[in-house]
Structures are given as structure tokens and as C-alpha cells.
Motif scaffolding. Structure first.
Motif, PDB file in Angstrom:
ATOM      1  N   THR A   6      50.032  39.425  42.566  1.00 50.31           N
ATOM      2  CA  THR A   6      49.625  38.790  41.314  1.00 50.31           C
ATOM      3  C   THR A   6      49.777  39.802  40.192  1.00 50.31           C
ATOM      4  OG1 THR A   6      48.044  37.333  42.417  1.00 50.31           O
ATOM      5  CG2 THR A   6      47.766  37.647  40.056  1.00 50.31           C
ATOM      6  N   LEU A   8      48.690  40.953  36.996  1.00 51.82           N
ATOM      7  CA  LEU A   8      47.548  40.813  36.096  1.00 51.82           C
ATOM      8  C   LEU A   8      47.955  41.071  34.655  1.00 51.82           C
ATOM      9  CD1 LEU A   8      45.042  42.660  38.406  1.00 51.82           C
ATOM     10  CD2 LEU A   8      45.108  40.199  37.977  1.00 51.82           C
ATOM     11  N   ALA A  49      42.380  35.411  37.631  1.00 49.50           N
ATOM     12  CA  ALA A  49      43.207  35.350  38.834  1.00 49.50           C
ATOM     13  C   ALA A  49      42.395  35.031  40.085  1.00 49.50           C
ATOM     14  CB  ALA A  49      43.944  36.675  39.030  1.00 49.50           C
ATOM     15  N   LEU A 262      49.300  36.831  35.126  1.00 47.07           N
ATOM     16  CA  LEU A 262      48.566  36.013  36.090  1.00 47.07           C
ATOM     17  C   LEU A 262      49.486  35.205  37.019  1.00 47.07           C
ATOM     18  CD1 LEU A 262      45.669  34.739  33.790  1.00 47.07           C
ATOM     19  CD2 LEU A 262      45.679  36.737  35.290  1.00 47.07           C
ATOM     20  N   SER A 264      51.774  34.646  40.256  1.00 46.05           N
ATOM     21  CA  SER A 264      51.764  35.182  41.608  1.00 46.05           C
ATOM     22  C   SER A 264      53.046  34.846  42.352  1.00 46.05           C
ATOM     23  CB  SER A 264      50.571  34.633  42.400  1.00 46.05           C
ATOM     24  OG  SER A 264      49.344  35.049  41.846  1.00 46.05           O
TER      25      SER A 264
END
Length: 267
Positions: A6, A8, A49, A262, A264
Motif C-alpha cells: 500500500t 501511503l 488505509a 493509498l 494497493s
């Protein structure tokens, strides 16, 4: 079971429309965090997340620039608070000596005595040298000096639980001296400060950065299977994915990923 990554944050140091570059690898309920951006925005990104701080057992800090290290202080603060209440099993921070010194200094200057007491207890530092191996939960890695011209910086070559290889090149251009660590990756994570078409505007080479075209050429030379581009500008986020991918495809025929904050991937 697969590993999920993921992103961020995906932006460079001075972005305002997205968060600074950092990402989390998750497997079997455990999280391995790489960098943490430039402030307490990391806590909001983790919350968005749906990544619990209590799941972060290992953290790799590449270097001591503000957009990578300052968020780590907030992670340390949160982990220390949870640990003192029996709600965190402990955190291991992997970094080189200069980063460890900076983190310890920041903690001494900003954290309460109660939280500082968690250092070297619930929060442990593993000081890495070039070529050192490390174990971050289910992930087995080798750290390497990317030979930065600005600040000492480490990347890593990571073996995922299913045997796939992920290479993090940090946020500067690839140095051929790192070939043995960077070649033949299933996933190559590289900075792309801007488009090659934008080089006159953003001056990537003056700042010792690369463009998406440069990163793609390196990925082809290193025989990577997949290329992930991050640490970009935020001047055109709506079209960033399309523009950076199209430019990279001129030099690299494999899959190219330009994640948004965010976003993934199952890898």
C-alpha cells in the motif's frame, strides 16, 4: 496468500496535493513500513488505509531527509504509547548509523521521559551497514548503500514469502555499482521526479533525480519484471498515472505502475 503493498504517499519532498513517498508491505496480519513521510500525516494515511499501528512490527528508514524521517517520529510516539499500555508487541527500526543518531536525537528532544524509556526496550534499532541482511517479520532483506550524492541513503532487496523479489532503490537515480542488489527484480520501485518532457521546468538532474523515462530505461537494463514509479511531482495528479506510464512505456515493455496515494497492489 499474497503480499499487499500500500502506497501511503507517492510525492516528492515539496508536494502539497499528496503525501510524501512511503509504503507498507502487509502479509498475514503483519506490516513492514518503509519510511513515513514528513509529519503526522502518516497517522492519517495509516488510518485511511485501515492499517493499525499495532500491526507495524518492522520499519525501514532509507535516509534522514525531512520528507522521510519526520513521520517516523510520530510512528515511534504512537508505538511507544501503545507499548506502555500493553497494546503493541514492539517495533524494530532498520536504518544506517546516521539515521539512528538523528532518530535518537529527535526522540530525546521531543518525547516524554516515559515514552523515551521504550527505546531499546519495546522499540529497538538495528543499525545496518552496506550488504547487511535483515529479517523483517516474513520478509528477508539485504540493505545496500545507494551511493547518494546528497545524504547517506540505503535501499534494499527483499525476498517476499512466496520467493518473489522486491527492490527499493530509494529516491535517487540508480547507481550501476548496486547492480548485484538491483537486477532481476520482480518489482522494482524507483523514483521518477518528473516527466522527461518536464525536465526544463523541474530540473531533475540538478537535484540528482531521474525522470520516468530514465527510470524505465534502468528497469529494462536491470531486467525487472514490473516497474513502480513514485516520488513524483503533484502538478497534475489527475493525469499523472497516464502520463508517467506512457512515457515509461517508451523504454520498458513490462507492466508499469504509477500508484496514487493509498492505492494497493497484490504482489
Amino acid at each position: 496468500m499474497t503480499t499487499k503493498i500500500t502506497f501511503l504517499g507517492t510525492g516528492n519532498a515539496l508536494v502539497t496535493k499528496c503525501y510524501n513517498t512511503c509504503f507498507a508491505l502487509q502479509y498475514a496480519g503483519e506490516t513492514f513500513l518503509t519510511d513515513a513521510g514528513g509529519g503526522n500525516g502518516i497517522l492519517a494515511q495509516l488510518e485511511k488505509a485501515h492499517i493499525a499501528v499495532s500491526s507495524i512490527r518492522n520499519l525501514f528508514l532509507t535516509h534522514g531527509h525531512t520528507d522521510h524521517i519526520l513521520g517516523v517520529i510520530w510512528v515511534i510516539r504512537m508505538v511507544a504509547s501503545l507499548y506502555t499500555r500493553g497494546k503493541h508487541a514492539g517495533l524494530t527500526i532498520f536504518c544506517h548509523d546516521e539515521c539512528e543518531q538523528k532518530l535518537r536525537t529527535f526522540c530525546q528532544m521531543t518525547l516524554t521521559a516515559k515514552l523515551q524509556a521504550v527505546l531499546d526496550n519495546g522499540i529497538k534499532f538495528v543499525c545496518l551497514k552496506n550488504g547487511d541482511g535483515f529479517q523483517a517479520g516474513p520478509f528477508k532483506g539485504t540493505a545496500f548503500d545507494i551511493l547518494s550524492t546528497k545524504a547517506k541513503q540505503f535501499g534494499y532487496r527483499l525476498t517476499l514469502p512466496d520467493g518473489k523479489i522486491l527492490v527499493c532503490l530509494g529516491d535517487e537515480p540508480y547507481n550501476p555499482a548496486c547492480l548485484s542488489y538491483a537486477q532481476n527484480a520482480d518489482y522494482l520501485l524507483s523514483e521518477a521526479f518528473c516527466l522527461y518532457a518536464e525536465r526544463e521546468e523541474f530540473k531533475p538532474y540538478e537535484k540528482h533525480h531521474s525522470t520516468s523515462l530514465d527510470a524505465a530505461r534502468v528497469a529494462w537494463e536491470l531486467q525487472a519484471k514490473n516497474l513502480v514509479l513514485y516520488h513524483t511531482q503533484d502538478n497534475n495528479l489527475a493525469a499523472r498515472k497516464t502520463l508517467y506510464t506512457a512515457e515509461a512505456k517508451k523504454e520498458f515493455s513490462g507492466p508499469v505502475y504509477v500508484p496514487d496515494d493509498l492505492e494497493s497492489l497484490e504482489i
